[in-house]
Design an enzyme around this catalytic site. Sequence first.
Site, short mmCIF file in Angstrom:
data_model
loop_
_atom_site.label_atom_id
_atom_site.label_comp_id
_atom_site.label_asym_id
_atom_site.label_seq_id
_atom_site.Cartn_x
_atom_site.Cartn_y
_atom_site.Cartn_z
N GLY A 11 39.62 43.06 -18.51
CA GLY A 11 39.50 41.75 -17.79
C GLY A 11 38.92 42.13 -16.39
O GLY A 11 39.73 42.92 -15.73
N VAL A 23 36.45 55.29 -4.63
CA VAL A 23 36.37 56.26 -5.60
C VAL A 23 35.09 57.00 -5.26
O VAL A 23 35.04 58.19 -5.29
CB VAL A 23 36.32 55.80 -7.26
CG1 VAL A 23 35.87 56.96 -8.27
CG2 VAL A 23 37.74 55.35 -7.60
N ASP A 103 46.56 47.72 -19.19
CA ASP A 103 47.34 48.60 -20.35
C ASP A 103 46.47 49.18 -21.29
O ASP A 103 46.40 50.45 -21.50
CB ASP A 103 48.35 47.68 -20.94
CG ASP A 103 49.67 47.88 -20.26
OD1 ASP A 103 49.81 48.77 -19.26
OD2 ASP A 103 50.56 47.21 -20.37
N SER A 105 43.32 49.61 -21.34
CA SER A 105 42.32 50.45 -20.91
C SER A 105 43.04 52.00 -20.77
O SER A 105 42.49 53.06 -20.91
CB SER A 105 41.54 50.07 -19.41
OG SER A 105 41.13 48.93 -19.50
N ASP A 127 47.00 40.04 -13.65
CA ASP A 127 48.21 39.43 -14.19
C ASP A 127 49.46 40.21 -13.65
O ASP A 127 50.56 39.80 -13.94
CB ASP A 127 48.23 39.86 -15.63
CG ASP A 127 47.27 38.98 -16.34
OD1 ASP A 127 46.73 38.00 -15.88
OD2 ASP A 127 47.14 39.27 -17.69
N ASP A 129 50.87 42.87 -14.67
CA ASP A 129 51.61 43.19 -15.88
C ASP A 129 51.85 44.77 -15.92
O ASP A 129 51.69 44.95 -17.18
CB ASP A 129 51.47 42.31 -17.06
CG ASP A 129 49.89 42.51 -17.31
OD1 ASP A 129 49.06 43.23 -16.60
OD2 ASP A 129 49.34 42.11 -18.54
N ARG A 171 48.84 35.94 -19.21
CA ARG A 171 49.08 36.38 -20.57
C ARG A 171 50.35 36.08 -20.93
O ARG A 171 50.98 35.35 -20.98
CB ARG A 171 48.36 37.80 -20.82
CG ARG A 171 47.16 37.69 -21.25
CD ARG A 171 46.73 38.79 -21.63
NE ARG A 171 46.57 40.07 -20.80
CZ ARG A 171 45.84 41.36 -21.00
NH1 ARG A 171 45.46 41.50 -22.17
NH2 ARG A 171 45.69 41.99 -20.02
P1 ADP Z 1 43.13 45.52 -20.23
O1 ADP Z 1 42.78 47.18 -20.29
O2 ADP Z 1 43.14 44.73 -19.19
O3 ADP Z 1 44.61 45.49 -20.75
P2 ADP Z 1 42.34 45.61 -23.29
O4 ADP Z 1 43.59 45.64 -23.92
O5 ADP Z 1 41.27 44.72 -23.51
O6 ADP Z 1 42.22 45.26 -21.61
O7 ADP Z 1 41.67 46.91 -23.24
C1 ADP Z 1 40.34 47.50 -22.67
C2 ADP Z 1 39.73 48.48 -23.33
O8 ADP Z 1 40.64 49.46 -23.61
C3 ADP Z 1 39.60 48.22 -24.92
O9 ADP Z 1 38.52 47.36 -25.14
C4 ADP Z 1 39.52 49.32 -25.94
O10 ADP Z 1 38.25 50.23 -25.55
C5 ADP Z 1 40.62 50.23 -24.77
N1 ADP Z 1 41.78 50.18 -25.41
C6 ADP Z 1 42.63 49.02 -25.77
N2 ADP Z 1 43.72 49.57 -26.56
C7 ADP Z 1 43.49 50.88 -27.01
C8 ADP Z 1 43.93 51.61 -27.88
N3 ADP Z 1 45.15 51.20 -28.56
N4 ADP Z 1 43.60 53.04 -28.06
C9 ADP Z 1 42.40 53.49 -27.39
N5 ADP Z 1 41.67 52.37 -26.59
C10 ADP Z 1 41.99 51.30 -26.45
#
Ligand code: ADP
Length: 319
Positions: A11, A23, A103, A105, A127, A129, A171
């Site tokens: 997000g 960066v 998380d 990502s 968030d 979080d 969330r």
């Molecule tokens: P955020 O980073 O905000 O928590 P997401 O949970 O949607 O958002 O994660 C973003 C991206 O990170 C996902 O689309 C995926 O490419 C990668 N990702 C998420 N979970 C995993 C995982 N368990 N293993 C590898 N890549 C992951």
Amino acid sequence: MNKIGVLTSGGDAPGMNAAIRAVVRAGISKGMEVVGIYRGYNGLINGDVKPLTVRSVSDVIHHGGTLLYTARCKEFRFEEGLQKAKKTCIEHGIEGIVVIGGDGSFRGAADLSARGIPCVGIPGTIDNDISMSEYTIGYDTAMNTAMEMVDKLRDTSQSHDRCSVVEVMGRNAGYIAVNTGVACGATYIIVPEIPWSIDEVCDKIKRTRETGKHHFIIVVSEGVGNSGEIAKQIERNTGVESRATILGHVQRGGSPTIRDRVAASELGYYAVQLLSKGKGNRVVGLQKNQIVDYDIQEALSMKKPFEFDLYKIADEISF
Ligand code: ADP
């Protein structure tokens, strides 16, 4: 390292542009080339990579969103996707990557680090979080937006003697809700971390009404329940006309606050320092206003305490 990449994933959050700028500028200051990877991990899989110059990141520090775009990428969760990403890095000479996201990502960043491309994560999510960091980029702006919106709702609910049930983002985390609730004088704050019941909420409204209050604000954290249904139940139980408002994605946008811009600049700079020392599989964050960094797996296993004291204060002073 001679060449690093930067991407935003998951997000979006206000302040991501300030982090990208930091960066890019820090990398170039250290004599590195910096490339932008577009639409999160999709850009690595598809080879959507472009050089960024000092001027590519001019006039972005005050803009919300992300100039690199962001996305969720299912393919990156699988070995095939990770191998394609690694191939793109090798082809473009990318020796390290800064990943701005949450998380999920960071899990992706850990997976790529384990395959030989060192990645450093920066917490970018409204968030708040992320356990290893007391603060995440975008959180302050989102809370200020939510506060402004609730203030506007207060004007109209006051005029009509109504109860305003406001759903804020977060969330599974009640940080935005509790802080917005305190800042806006909510009668009750519903968060996932603390048990609640509709009877308790209605009792508080009734008790407060006995002291002469005619309008009420109930802040609800996303994911706790259906705010429309909560409003209906309040109206049925108390007789106070109740309306639900879901603030939604408006909380993700807008010009970042000073806190978000400064945090983004510091964290962006520090992430590049780590990569320039050859360190990967790390996440940078803030603890007691100091920059810290952790191993990604360690960071993901940490638990963040909820602001129970703040919640208690809110409860005791809102009647
Ligand atoms: P955020 O980073 O905000 O928590 P997401 O949970 O949607 O958002 O994660 C973003 C991206 O990170 C996902 O689309 C995926 O490419 C990668 N990702 C998420 N979970 C995993 C995982 N368990 N293993 C590898 N890549 C992951």
